[in-house]
Design an enzyme around this catalytic site. Structure first.
Site, PDB file in Angstrom:
ATOM      1  N   ASP A 190     -14.342  -8.140  -9.209  1.00  0.00           N
ATOM      2  CA  ASP A 190     -14.082  -9.307  -8.372  1.00  0.00           C
ATOM      3  C   ASP A 190     -15.381  -9.805  -7.753  1.00  0.00           C
ATOM      4  O   ASP A 190     -16.006  -9.107  -6.956  1.00  0.00           O
ATOM      5  CB  ASP A 190     -13.083  -8.948  -7.268  1.00  0.00           C
ATOM      6  CG  ASP A 190     -12.669 -10.166  -6.439  1.00  0.00           C
ATOM      7  OD1 ASP A 190     -12.907 -11.300  -6.887  1.00  0.00           O
ATOM      8  OD2 ASP A 190     -12.102  -9.962  -5.354  1.00  0.00           O
ATOM      9  N   ASP A 383     -15.819 -18.128  -9.232  1.00  0.00           N
ATOM     10  CA  ASP A 383     -14.954 -17.004  -8.863  1.00  0.00           C
ATOM     11  C   ASP A 383     -14.295 -16.402 -10.094  1.00  0.00           C
ATOM     12  O   ASP A 383     -13.619 -17.107 -10.856  1.00  0.00           O
ATOM     13  CB  ASP A 383     -13.891 -17.468  -7.865  1.00  0.00           C
ATOM     14  CG  ASP A 383     -13.079 -16.312  -7.305  1.00  0.00           C
ATOM     15  OD1 ASP A 383     -13.646 -15.202  -7.171  1.00  0.00           O
ATOM     16  OD2 ASP A 383     -11.898 -16.507  -6.993  1.00  0.00           O
TER      17      ASP A 383
END
Length: 496
Positions: A190, A383
């Protein structure tokens, strides 16, 4: 772009060739080339003046195709319908990292046939989009509060290191070794998180996982941090006090999911490379997650992230390639090479968990949309955890209209959650899509892969982004470079 080079040549004006585009001589140099390199290229062009004009133009265009390979001039993409369907067998990896330096790990979709963990069935598109809405809304809300308006810029804005949402939004996993001897751990990645963690024994509240729980007592190199340690103080908001003089951490995600435990250090094995004293959370209490993975690896820009902790070993650059579908694999490289990419400046904040870029324009079918540049002034976040790219509403409306105009041969279909530009492909064996190109500051033009344009039967973009978020669907098949030291984000097409 070749026409600009031709114009510069036939008017006998010097041309400047950057790593993103070919510019007229008087325009500002827009990329990372050094002054000697510029001089070398200009000298080369002058020396080539004696070459027949058509041959010179061909050489220039060929050179441009090499340096700007993420931004070609094709106006359409063709997708095989079969390639869009879920796969049951893992296909051979076609991943090709740009550099052999550093260390590279396979990167796989956690729900696909290449996943190293036994997974429940693939969530439905509706479930994916519902989770994605939570993540995107949380990121935008946090940025808006931190910056007083949502702009991603090089300012002193404070971005909380607890950014994240339900762990169920994350899709890609790596396999590492932790401890001495090394215990296999399968971890989600992440870019929107800094603190890494795994579930540990003893665990009073943990979800089921495929690998054995990490046992700190079985590792000869495990060491918990004391409450007075610098590492504990550096946790800031994620510090959770002390238990038996040991530093405690807690990460809370946007939907209320949490992980709590002892902040610790141990040896981390990444392929053939080892990292001593890697800092991570040893989770004893976790809630809100129900998959088979063992924890999370933070790739954000904060001090606790894997990237920051290994900068002394691998340097301040990493890259990844997300595969076109869950049926194949990509890669994650720490210490990535930085050449061969189309690049745009990286925008950071003073507490830089997230990596920002500036989107400036969008092209559909090779034609630039009439969107005022001010629409994109809030910046954009790269992201890995958000699925669908979010754009400002005005930009999305223009994109949707232009895309529909290029898809008139297909009947429209009902919306699917937040995806409202959908089509009926019944009876088709392949579909032809207008190309979608994202134009970033510095001249970087990224021509999306067909799998980065359509999700299921809908345009894989949504409105309401402030700031914008470049989601993982649009990043598919590109090697995406995060050159923290060089303050740039790069793209290399066809890497996996």
């Amino acid at each position: 772009m070749c026409s600009e080079a031709a114009e510069a040549f036939y008017e006998m004006r010097p041309a400047v060739v950057s790593n993103a585009t070919i510019q007229h001589g008087r325009k500002r140099w827009k990329s990372a080339a050094t002054v000697p390199e510029v001089a070398r290229r200009q000298s080369t062009l002058v020396a080539m003046a004696s070459v027949p004009k058509l041959l010179l133009l061909a050489l220039l265009c060929s050179y441009h195709s090499l340096v700007a390979h993420a931004a070609d001039d094709r106006t359409h993409k063709v997708l095989d319908i079969e390639s869009m369907k879920p796969k049951t067998v893992c296909s051979e990896s076609k991943a090709v990292p740009s550099s052999s330096v550093g260390t590279t790990l396979p990167l796989r979709h956690r729900h696909g046939p290449c996943s190293p963990v036994s997974s429940k069935k693939m969530p439905t598109l509706e479930e994916i989009l519902q989770r994605d809405e939570l993540r995107a809304a949380y990121i935008q809300r946090k940025f808006s509060r931190a910056t007083g308006g949502g702009s991603v810029q090089q300012t002193d804005a404070t971005v909380p290191t607890t950014l994240g949402t339900s762990l169920n939004t994350l899709e890609y996993v790596i396999t590492v070794g932790l401890g001495s001897p090394a215990a296999t751990q399968t971890m989600l990645i992440d870019t929107g998180s800094d603190v890494s963690w795994v579930q540990c024994q003893p665990c009073s509240q943990c979800h089921d996982q495929a690998d054995a729980l990490f046992d700190p007592s079985a590792s000869s190199t495990y060491s918990p941090f004391s409450c007075s340690s610098g590492a504990c103080a550096q946790l800031g908001q994620e510090g959770a006090g002390c238990t038996s003089s040991q530093c405690q951490y807690q990460v809370q995600y946007g939907d209320g999911s949490t992980t709590t435990g002892t902040y610790s250090a141990d040896t981390l094995k990444l392929g053939s490379s080892s990292v001593n004293s890697f800092q991570f959370g040893c989770s004893n209490v976790e809630s809100g997650f129900n998959d088979q993975t063992d924890g999370l690896m933070g790739l954000g820009g904060g001090a606790q992230s894997l990237v920051s902790q290994t900068a002394g070993t691998f340097g301040k650059a990493f890259s990844y390639c997300l595969p076109a579908s869950p049926g194949s694999s990509g890669f994650l490289t720490l210490g990535a090479g930085t050449s061969g990419f189309v690049k745009t400046p990286m925008l950071r904040s003073s507490q830089p968990t997230f990596y920002g870029v500036l989107l400036q324009a969008i092209r559909v079918g090779g034609k630039q949309l009439n969107i005022p540049s001010s629409v994109f002034s809030g910046g954009a976040i790269m992201d890995s955890g958000t699925v669908i790219t979010r754009l400002p509403q005005a930009a999305y409306s223009a994109l949707s209209s232009a895309f529909k105009a290029g898809m008139k041969q297909y009947p429209s279909a009902p919306s699917s959650g937040l995806l409202d530009t959908c089509f009926n492909f019944d009876g088709q064996t392949s579909i032809t899509l207008p190309s979608v190109q994202l134009v970033f500051s510095g001249g970087a033009v990224v021509n999306l892969d067909g799998n980065g344009i359509i999700l299921d039967n809908c345009l894989a973009f949504a409105g309401g982004g402030n700031p914008s978020i470049i989601g993982n669907v649009q990043q598919r098949t590109f090697e995406v470079l995060y050159d923290v030291g060089g303050r740039s984000v790069g793209f290399r097409a066809g890497a996996c």
